[in-house]
Design an enzyme around this catalytic site. Sequence first.
Site, PDB file in Angstrom:
ATOM      1  CG  ASP A  88      18.230   8.398  16.605  1.00 34.18           C
ATOM      2  OD1 ASP A  88      19.033   8.987  15.883  1.00 34.18           O
ATOM      3  OD2 ASP A  88      17.815   7.279  16.821  1.00 34.18           O
ATOM      4  CG  ASP A  93      19.650   8.187  11.157  1.00 36.51           C
ATOM      5  OD1 ASP A  93      19.335   6.957  11.440  1.00 36.51           O
ATOM      6  OD2 ASP A  93      19.314   8.595   9.953  1.00 36.51           O
ATOM      7  CD  GLU A 127      22.541   4.097  11.346  1.00 45.00           C
ATOM      8  OE1 GLU A 127      21.949   3.116  11.330  1.00 45.00           O
ATOM      9  OE2 GLU A 127      22.150   5.116  10.886  1.00 45.00           O
ATOM     10  CG  HIS A 164      15.782   1.161  15.463  1.00 41.81           C
ATOM     11  ND1 HIS A 164      16.871   1.526  16.109  1.00 41.81           N
ATOM     12  CD2 HIS A 164      15.502   1.805  14.473  1.00 41.81           C
ATOM     13  CE1 HIS A 164      17.381   2.602  15.380  1.00 41.81           C
ATOM     14  NE2 HIS A 164      16.653   2.704  14.091  1.00 41.81           N
ATOM     15  CG  ASP A 165      17.494   0.175  11.791  1.00 37.05           C
ATOM     16  OD1 ASP A 165      16.483   0.558  11.656  1.00 37.05           O
ATOM     17  OD2 ASP A 165      18.472   0.958  11.910  1.00 37.05           O
TER      18      ASP A 165
HETATM   19  C1  NOJ Z   1      18.961   4.346  10.169  1.00 37.52           C
HETATM   20  C2  NOJ Z   1      17.816   4.250  11.394  1.00 37.52           C
HETATM   21  O1  NOJ Z   1      18.578   3.502  12.320  1.00 37.52           O
HETATM   22  C3  NOJ Z   1      16.762   3.707  10.525  1.00 37.52           C
HETATM   23  O2  NOJ Z   1      15.720   2.848  11.184  1.00 37.52           O
HETATM   24  C4  NOJ Z   1      16.173   4.632   9.527  1.00 37.52           C
HETATM   25  O3  NOJ Z   1      15.080   3.973   8.668  1.00 37.52           O
HETATM   26  C5  NOJ Z   1      17.465   5.037   8.593  1.00 37.52           C
HETATM   27  N1  NOJ Z   1      18.607   5.558   9.282  1.00 37.52           N
HETATM   28  C6  NOJ Z   1      17.063   6.319   8.077  1.00 37.52           C
HETATM   29  O4  NOJ Z   1      17.010   7.305   8.748  1.00 37.52           O
END
Ligand code: NOJ
Length: 571
Positions: free
Chosen positions: A126, A222, A278, A350-351
């Site tokens: 990542d 990310d 992302e 994970h979000d």
């Molecule tokens: C996206 C990530 O998936 C998330 O977990 C993170 O808090 C934010 N970007 C900031 O890096």
Amino acid sequence: MNRRTFIKGAIALTATAWLNPNNLIDAAEKIFWWQKKGVYQIYPKSFLDTNGSGTGDLRGIIRKLDYIKSLDVGAIWLTPVYPSPMVDNGYDIADYTDIDPRFGTLADFDELVAEAKARNIKIVMDLVFNHSSDRHPWFLESKSSRDNPKADWYIWRDEPTNWRSIFGGSAWQWCEERQQFYLHTFATAQPDLNWENPDVRRALFDAANFWLNRGVGGFRIDAIVYIKKPKIFVDGPADADGTCSVHNMTANTDGILDFLHEFKREVFDGRDIFTVGEANSVKPEDLPDWVGDHGVFDMLFEFSHVNIMFPHGEVWHRAELFKLSDFKRALTDSQLATRDSWYPIYFENHDKPRSVNNFFPHGTDKILAAKALAMILFTLRGTPFIYQGEELGFANVAFDSIDDYDDISSRGQYDLAKADGLGDKEALRFVQKFSRDNARTPMQWDTSRNAGFTSGEPWLPVHEDFATCNADSEARDPDSVLNFYRRLSKFRNSSDVLIRGDYHELYPNSEELFIFTRTLGDKKILTAVNFTTHEVKLPAKIFDGAKKLFGNYPDEKNFLRPTEAVILILD
Ligand code: NOJ
């Protein structure tokens, strides 16, 4: 020709890809290894702890490689394992070229890459390049004065704007030493890097190449839509509290693609890897600029189908009701927009909350729901991404107090809700529903203490359902969600129709059913899912002449029962 020319038409691959026969499904139409199999996402902190620290580690992942292999995936995406103060669980990186001691060492990492390779699995890192930690030596130097060599490695200003950070509060933080504000799109401990500075870009590209030289198979990148800031910094249209989400001001601004093409040239080109960016806010119609022949990444995580509850931005207490037709439209738009390129299929990460809670009405049977969604995951066109625990049918948790939540954004959203006049209980209700901690509770391996995750105290409580929902018990039950995933994944990976076939949606206006086909030549596979908790009549005699390949009920009727899903072969 471009390495991202895919399965339609004449294709040239990189030299490395050509040399490796495993990259190709057949000689006539070339398919990359990352299109042939799915990806398993690991949140290392919650996967398996081998030293009693209460947090997972790399050796825990090595120990479970055979479990992961049983899902027939080709890669593992690790969320960040770099040294970090863990303000945002590793997305605040203090050193881009090392491993956090909590997770292990570089030697452990090399062993993981080698052991995974022995099982035909690649490790994907990542890359968090929009921001670093405020403890990164680059930032410490940058903030020390206005004239040090790294003075403009971050984004400094004398006056703040009204921008609100994604985790809540101003996106600008005052720094005593420099007597200036710095920009942080996320937490104050995550200052944004200044991509306008070529030295910053060089340092980041070098870090990415460091991992490629250690044998990683690709990157998830990310928050990449935020790297290019607008030319002028001005206040944005204010919400009731006078602030404006930083996202509306900085996401996907003009010029970003120039940075990304440089990134591709300097890091990705000529490597037998895959990249997935992302990219919240890249619209399906913009996808051709981002993926495919003229794009920069192999795949893009855009958020349209997971954010349908948030049509006005991701403020949890302003969530709207889930509408199936919106969900289907988002998926169909992305499927069609990536017809000539490729797509990552995902329902969890994970979000996000657990999918069995997120996409189905209250009262839905969780096992039926997990299997139904799996049937969509493995039959849409693209690379399926499985998030740890999804293959076991994990569900959301509901902690009793905001103090029990670790997730920094949950606390930000709670404050935002209270500032908007919600009471404690109501604000907590939204946190319980959407908190990122829902996805971060420890993996449930067996029925022993702490579900076999740790011999110490887990950093986040284990879900109370672990006595029935765990890998060991499910491995022994032929009807479990886990065994369903294993069978489906193997089937998808060996089906030309599912890998290469065209996508077509039926009955897009239905608020009850999601039905689509995949067609290749004269072969057709149909997936039908009832998203309701009642019986639904089928709009046509789709079972006539069809053979059921998969289903979450043992028998067949000429209607779909609550949460029933089927995969049929129609040729
Ligand atoms: C996206 C990530 O998936 C998330 O977990 C993170 O808090 C934010 N970007 C900031 O890096």
